[in-house]
Write a protein that holds these residues in place. Structure first.
Motif, PDB file in Angstrom:
ATOM      1  N   ALA A 166      22.609  32.232  -0.375  1.00 55.23           N
ATOM      2  CA  ALA A 166      22.213  30.822  -0.437  1.00 55.23           C
ATOM      3  C   ALA A 166      20.698  30.642  -0.401  1.00 55.23           C
ATOM      4  CB  ALA A 166      22.865  30.049   0.707  1.00 55.23           C
ATOM      5  N   ASP A 167      19.982  31.618   0.144  1.00 55.02           N
ATOM      6  CA  ASP A 167      18.525  31.539   0.206  1.00 55.02           C
ATOM      7  C   ASP A 167      17.864  32.519  -0.761  1.00 55.02           C
ATOM      8  OD1 ASP A 167      19.268  33.882   1.485  1.00 55.02           O
ATOM      9  OD2 ASP A 167      17.802  33.671   3.121  1.00 55.02           O
ATOM     10  N   TYR A 168      18.607  32.970  -1.776  1.00 52.90           N
ATOM     11  CA  TYR A 168      18.078  33.954  -2.728  1.00 52.90           C
ATOM     12  C   TYR A 168      17.073  33.327  -3.697  1.00 52.90           C
ATOM     13  CZ  TYR A 168      18.081  37.908  -5.972  1.00 52.90           C
ATOM     14  OH  TYR A 168      17.708  38.959  -6.764  1.00 52.90           O
ATOM     15  N   GLY A 169      17.060  32.017  -3.771  1.00 53.21           N
ATOM     16  CA  GLY A 169      16.109  31.293  -4.606  1.00 53.21           C
ATOM     17  C   GLY A 169      16.066  29.853  -4.150  1.00 53.21           C
ATOM     18  N   LYS A 170      15.179  29.089  -4.726  1.00 50.72           N
ATOM     19  CA  LYS A 170      15.073  27.676  -4.358  1.00 50.72           C
ATOM     20  C   LYS A 170      16.078  26.868  -5.177  1.00 50.72           C
ATOM     21  CE  LYS A 170      10.109  28.035  -3.411  1.00 50.72           C
ATOM     22  NZ  LYS A 170       8.762  27.570  -3.815  1.00 50.72           N
ATOM     23  N   PRO A 171      16.989  26.142  -4.524  1.00 53.78           N
ATOM     24  CA  PRO A 171      17.940  25.325  -5.289  1.00 53.78           C
ATOM     25  C   PRO A 171      17.270  24.097  -5.875  1.00 53.78           C
ATOM     26  CG  PRO A 171      18.226  24.968  -2.938  1.00 53.78           C
ATOM     27  CD  PRO A 171      17.210  26.060  -3.080  1.00 53.78           C
ATOM     28  N   GLY A 172      17.698  23.733  -7.098  1.00 55.04           N
ATOM     29  CA  GLY A 172      17.182  22.521  -7.715  1.00 55.04           C
ATOM     30  C   GLY A 172      15.887  22.722  -8.480  1.00 55.04           C
ATOM     31  N   ASN A 173      15.626  21.839  -9.435  1.00 55.90           N
ATOM     32  CA  ASN A 173      14.410  21.839 -10.248  1.00 55.90           C
ATOM     33  C   ASN A 173      14.152  23.189 -10.914  1.00 55.90           C
ATOM     34  OD1 ASN A 173      13.708  19.123  -9.521  1.00 55.90           O
ATOM     35  ND2 ASN A 173      12.976  19.915  -7.553  1.00 55.90           N
ATOM     36  N   VAL A 215      23.688  25.102  -9.633  1.00 57.88           N
ATOM     37  CA  VAL A 215      23.106  26.272  -8.978  1.00 57.88           C
ATOM     38  C   VAL A 215      24.116  27.408  -8.947  1.00 57.88           C
ATOM     39  CG1 VAL A 215      22.109  27.211  -6.859  1.00 57.88           C
ATOM     40  CG2 VAL A 215      21.580  24.865  -7.547  1.00 57.88           C
ATOM     41  N   SER A 216      23.690  28.559  -9.409  1.00 67.62           N
ATOM     42  CA  SER A 216      24.482  29.781  -9.300  1.00 67.62           C
ATOM     43  C   SER A 216      23.512  30.953  -9.235  1.00 67.62           C
ATOM     44  CB  SER A 216      25.415  29.938 -10.505  1.00 67.62           C
ATOM     45  OG  SER A 216      24.688  30.313 -11.662  1.00 67.62           O
ATOM     46  N   VAL A 217      24.039  32.151  -8.968  1.00 66.98           N
ATOM     47  CA  VAL A 217      23.226  33.346  -9.184  1.00 66.98           C
ATOM     48  C   VAL A 217      23.052  33.496 -10.689  1.00 66.98           C
ATOM     49  CG1 VAL A 217      23.087  35.853  -8.933  1.00 66.98           C
ATOM     50  CG2 VAL A 217      24.086  34.474  -7.105  1.00 66.98           C
ATOM     51  N   VAL A 218      21.821  33.700 -11.132  1.00 69.94           N
ATOM     52  CA  VAL A 218      21.555  33.963 -12.541  1.00 69.94           C
ATOM     53  C   VAL A 218      20.926  35.351 -12.663  1.00 69.94           C
ATOM     54  CG1 VAL A 218      21.349  31.533 -13.177  1.00 69.94           C
ATOM     55  CG2 VAL A 218      19.308  32.766 -12.455  1.00 69.94           C
ATOM     56  N   HIS A 219      21.328  36.061 -13.700  1.00 65.79           N
ATOM     57  CA  HIS A 219      20.835  37.421 -13.903  1.00 65.79           C
ATOM     58  C   HIS A 219      19.422  37.418 -14.457  1.00 65.79           C
ATOM     59  CE1 HIS A 219      20.265  41.203 -16.178  1.00 65.79           C
ATOM     60  NE2 HIS A 219      20.977  41.736 -15.209  1.00 65.79           N
TER      61      HIS A 219
END
Length: 358
Positions: A166-173, A215-219
């Motif tokens: 959940a904290d692997y990246g910034k959600p949104g924008n 929001v999802s994990v993106v490769h």
């Protein structure tokens, strides 16, 4: 010799370790002994022909083979080559049953081999370097495309909370942040020079971002040559090269993969202008429909923007490679060849954007 054969032979397998990217085997052996369960030497090392951004090595022992990914030596951009992030996401996704290699350990002690690195399992299978899968019989190619499609849909449906990401990246924008990131890296890399089409896209893209957040994990670099397939079956055993992964918009990730339909064969073995029926591969519309069915979508609005953004991003990545070639931190022939393609990719991106008003 055809271009297809050139790519397959140029990038497949291993070779001797390249000059400037050598590893102190004695120190690595000591680290492996202390940190990798079940490790036993003697240890020898070869370097994969692929893995241009983060040098990638095959570690051979009598009982098991491993793969080592490291940051390249030399001066690096602060946010690039984050092998610790690769290690984290691969470890988390493996626990969720997603096809990635099992990880064994991460080393952030630069005294071992000079840069951070991690070690994972060496998955035995096939890597295809041409999107048309020329080494696969025509009647089987659609199944390989379907395997790629299903695997990416599986990634995008993973619960990031459950996976511990959940904290692997910034959600949104996502688009705003990514366009800003690649624009800055492009503008700041003076060694690689300026490109007129990139300058125009830096201005146009942020002003035309479609509405909507997912929001999802993106490769971040999902393509056929970043997958290990089963030796004889249309099955993805492991997805490779997670350097650009983060939390982001799944349609950005899917549109990056979909660029194979919008790019000419001479660029990166794209499918633009190819006879898809003769090849036995699905059309772009069929491929989009399959992904939508797997992810519960009625369709994809603003697909042209997503593709334009991804072509811009790819041009930015290659622009960065050009900068590393100029600085001497990317020394392979493949890196030098890629660096020559910045203008073509930027022109493709701008041509796509012009379809929707740029």
């Amino acid at each position: 010799m055809t271009e297809t054969v050139d790519r397959q032979t140029q990038f497949s397998g291993t070779s001797a370790v390249r000059a400037g990217q050598e590893i102190d085997l004695a120190r690595l052996h000591g680290w492996m002994t202390a940190n990798v369960e079940g490790f036993a030497g003697p240890l020898t090392v070869e370097q994969f022909k692929g893995g241009q951004s983060n040098p990638t090595y095959k570690l051979l022992t009598p009982g098991q083979n491993y793969v080592l990914r490291r940051k390249p030596p030399g001066q690096l951009l602060a946010s690039a080559h984050a092998v610790d992030r690769e290690y984290r996401v691969i470890t988390a996704l493996h626990a969720q049953g997603f096809p990635v290699a099992r990880t064994f350990g991460l080393c952030t002690d630069e005294s071992v081999i000079g840069t951070w690195f991690y070690v994972m399992d060496c998955v035995d299978g096939r890597i295809f370097w041409d999107t048309s899968f020329p080494d696969v019989p025509r009647e089987q190619r659609a199944a390989y495309f379907d395997a790629m499609n299903a695997t990416l849909a599986q990634l995008h449906m993973i619960d990031v909370e459950k996976a511990g990401l959940a904290d692997y990246g910034k959600p949104g924008n996502y688009f705003s942040r990514q366009i800003g990131r690649w624009s800055r890296q492009y503008m700041e890399d003076a060694d690689a020079g300026r490109v007129a089409a990139m300058d125009r896209l830096v201005e146009w893209l942020p002003a035309n971002i479609p509405p909507g957040e997912e929001v999802s994990v993106v490769h971040g670099d999902y393509r056929c040559d970043n997958m290990i397939f089963h030796k004889t079956e249309p099955k993805v055993l492991a997805v490779l090269d997670w350097e650009l992964s983060t939390l982001g918009h799944p349609l950005a990730d899917f549109a990056y993969h979909l660029m194979i339909y919008r790019m000419p064969p001479e660029t990166t073995t794209g499918l633009l202008g190819r006879d898809l029926d003769a090849l036995g591969v699905p059309t772009e519309a069929e491929y989009v429909a399959a992904y939508c069915a797997r992810t519960g979508r009625a369709g994809i609005d603003n697909l042209d923007f997503y593709v334009a953004y991804n072509l811009f991003r790819l041009a930015g990545i290659v622009h960065g490679i050009r900068g590393r070639v100029v600085r001497g931190t990317a020394t392979s022939a493949h890196a030098r060849k890629m660096a020559e393609g910045v203008e073509n990719l930027a022109d493709l991106a701008l041509a796509q954007a012009r379809k929707i008003g740029a």
